[in-house]
Design an enzyme around this catalytic site. Structure first.
Site, PDB file in Angstrom:
ATOM      1  N   GLY A  21      37.328  46.054  36.678  1.00  0.00           N
ATOM      2  CA  GLY A  21      38.759  45.820  36.582  1.00  0.00           C
ATOM      3  C   GLY A  21      39.023  44.620  35.713  1.00  0.00           C
ATOM      4  O   GLY A  21      38.115  44.065  35.085  1.00  0.00           O
ATOM      5  N   GLY A  22      40.266  44.197  35.657  1.00  0.00           N
ATOM      6  CA  GLY A  22      40.638  43.106  34.791  1.00  0.00           C
ATOM      7  C   GLY A  22      40.045  41.778  35.193  1.00  0.00           C
ATOM      8  O   GLY A  22      40.025  40.841  34.399  1.00  0.00           O
ATOM      9  N   VAL A  26      31.865  45.340  39.284  1.00  0.00           N
ATOM     10  CA  VAL A  26      31.265  45.604  40.583  1.00  0.00           C
ATOM     11  C   VAL A  26      29.976  46.403  40.401  1.00  0.00           C
ATOM     12  O   VAL A  26      29.950  47.394  39.668  1.00  0.00           O
ATOM     13  CB  VAL A  26      32.232  46.373  41.508  1.00  0.00           C
ATOM     14  CG1 VAL A  26      31.596  46.615  42.872  1.00  0.00           C
ATOM     15  CG2 VAL A  26      33.528  45.593  41.655  1.00  0.00           C
ATOM     16  N   LYS A  41      30.348  41.755  43.304  1.00  0.00           N
ATOM     17  CA  LYS A  41      31.476  41.670  42.370  1.00  0.00           C
ATOM     18  C   LYS A  41      31.356  40.390  41.568  1.00  0.00           C
ATOM     19  O   LYS A  41      31.421  39.294  42.106  1.00  0.00           O
ATOM     20  CB  LYS A  41      32.808  41.698  43.124  1.00  0.00           C
ATOM     21  CG  LYS A  41      34.018  41.622  42.187  1.00  0.00           C
ATOM     22  CD  LYS A  41      35.323  41.889  42.923  1.00  0.00           C
ATOM     23  CE  LYS A  41      35.734  40.735  43.803  1.00  0.00           C
ATOM     24  NZ  LYS A  41      37.061  40.962  44.417  1.00  0.00           N
ATOM     25  N   ASP A 139      48.423  42.564  48.126  1.00  0.00           N
ATOM     26  CA  ASP A 139      48.261  43.525  47.030  1.00  0.00           C
ATOM     27  C   ASP A 139      47.807  44.880  47.569  1.00  0.00           C
ATOM     28  O   ASP A 139      46.831  45.453  47.095  1.00  0.00           O
ATOM     29  CB  ASP A 139      47.256  43.000  46.007  1.00  0.00           C
ATOM     30  CG  ASP A 139      47.311  43.772  44.683  1.00  0.00           C
ATOM     31  OD1 ASP A 139      48.394  44.313  44.368  1.00  0.00           O
ATOM     32  OD2 ASP A 139      46.289  43.829  43.980  1.00  0.00           O
TER      33      ASP A 139
END
Length: 444
Positions: A21-22, A26, A41, A139
């Site tokens: 992701g940004g 992972v 991660k 989130d």
């Protein structure tokens, strides 16, 4: 450069990259001391990040681990450890062989109410436990809910969560989260709280039932954010007890929403075939026109075994007064003209959607050439001199010097025929106005 087979902190052997992701990569890994499979991660830092930025990232990762470690629940991903590798922080977590709810919805479009009720019972149970520990997730979205082969659902990434009474690295006056699943009070610039998590879970369940977020299908992030701030909810087509619970969660007034524990009890009743009991909260005001026919759509979020939040960070202040409608300011006329480039099976249309001194927001829309279906896409360009990319959403960013490549993630790499997908970013510019780059769009 970390690669397969590398040993992290003297005990975690990397095996396979399972998501990106940004904010991080992972890996599936093996804890060689305990002989168990884990997820590692690795936090990503911008090239050239100085020591202060690196240390802030380490503090953020350590705080994430500390907050997440306080929560032990069968439907929340467990964080085991936080270590450093090559000067960068790494989180070591429970590994779950799974797909994100975002990936499931991208493939199937929507889910039956019985499946949604089962997911809701599990995730609301984990979030209720988090709230009882004083933890706000902040989130909740389809990309942060993982679904295993046996239909076990787990919530992941408390990376921007807040423990009550504890300062947070991300509190800098910016709105943090994914716009399509934000609570209205957060979109207006207020603090996230337990009621905000209830709304975000309700928005996530609405997307699972209907195939799109409760705020309708909007490509431009700034327009979507303004709609969220006004609390404009699209009318659902589904009916039944699950929809009734979801609509109670989507009340504009945070005080009128049920608690997460009440949501869990109601969803448990639905799964067990009983009538759910919720306070008489009424339904939210449904002010948007009925949506278009149900179709497979892209739901913003993250896929893979254990992906972190890739939500939009919008550095702007929206009115705290819920009766005030934020003004959507158009950028200068010269910046709004879209540039479309067609090549190698797809088209990419670039436009600046907002601009301010020293920065701008841009959006790129990708579609199949001549309306064809896309399976995999990437857009490349060269950053003009003095330009930077600070935050990107709905894509996977790769940079080599000034060369930029944005590819589709597993939740939006497939674009149906006659449809399109958009990604956006916040950029910086040293001098003058944003300059439109020359794009190249490719398919495999």
């Amino acid at each position: 450069m970390t690669d397969e087979g590398d040993l992290i902190a003297g005990r975690y052997r990397l095996q396979t990259r399972v998501g990106q992701g940004g904010m991080g990569i992972v890996w599936r890994a093996t804890d060689e001391q305990l002989g168990r499979v884990v997820a590692v991660k690795q936090m990503l830092l911008h090239p050239g990040s100085d020591e202060a930025v690196t240390e802030q990232a380490v503090q953020r990762a350590t705080r994430e681990a500390r907050v997440a470690a306080r929560l032990k629940h069968p439907h929340a991903i467990t964080v085991y450890d936080v270590v450093r590798h090559g000067g960068k922080p790494c989180l070591v977590m429970e590994f779950l062989s799974s797909r994100s709810l975002a990936a499931v919805l991208a493939e199937q479009g929507w889910l039956p109410a019985s499946n949604v009720a089962l997911i809701a019972r599990q995730i609301s149970g984990a979030l209720a436990a988090a709230h009882e520990h004083g933890i706000v997730h902040r989130d909740v979205k389809p990309g942060n809910i993982l679904i295993s082969r046996d239909n076990t659902a787990k919530i992941v990434d408390f990376g921007i969560s807040r423990a009550t009474g504890e300062a947070t690295v991300t509190d800098a006056g910016a709105i943090v989260g994914t716009p399509a699943f934000l609570a209205p009070e957060v979109a207006r610039g207020g603090d996230a709280n337990f009621a905000s998590d209830v709304f975000s879970l309700g928005a996530t369940l609405f997307a699972a039932l209907e195939g799109h977020s409760p705020f309708g299908e909007v490509d431009a992030a700034i327009v979507l954010l303004a709609r969220v701030a006004r609390g404009q909810i699209a009318p659902p087509k589904t009916t039944g007890p699950v929809t009734d619970v979801v609509l109670a969660m989507l009340r504009n007034d945070p005080a009128a929403r049920p608690s997460m524990r009440q949501v869990h009890e109601a969803c448990t009743a639905i799964v067990e075939g009983r009538t759910p009991e919720l306070p008489a909260l009424g339904r939210p005001t449904l002010v948007l026109p009925a949506r278009r026919p149900r179709k497979r759509v892209v739901v913003a979020g993250s896929a893979g075994v254990c992906l972190l939040a890739t939500g939009v960070v919008i550095g702007m202040s929206l009115a705290a007064d819920p009766t005030t409608i934020p003004e959507v300011v158009s950028p200068p006329t010269s910046a709004t003209a879209a540039t479309t480039v067609a090549s190698h099976g797809c088209t990419a249309s670039y436009r600046v959607t907002d601009a301010w001194p020293g920065g701008y927001q841009a959006e790129v829309t990708v579609a199949g050439e001549r309306g064809r279906r896309l399976v995999g896409w990437s857009v490349t360009w060269r950053l003009p001199e003095g330009h930077t990319i600070d935050d990107l959403w709905n894509g996977v960013l790769t940079r080599t010097g000034r060369h930029v490549k944005v590819s589709g993630a597993d939740w939006n790499a497939v674009v149906p025929a006659a449809e399109s997908v958009a990604f956006g970013f916040v950029g910086g510019v040293a001098d003058g106005q944003p300059v439109e780059p020359k794009l190249t769009c490719r398919t495999p």
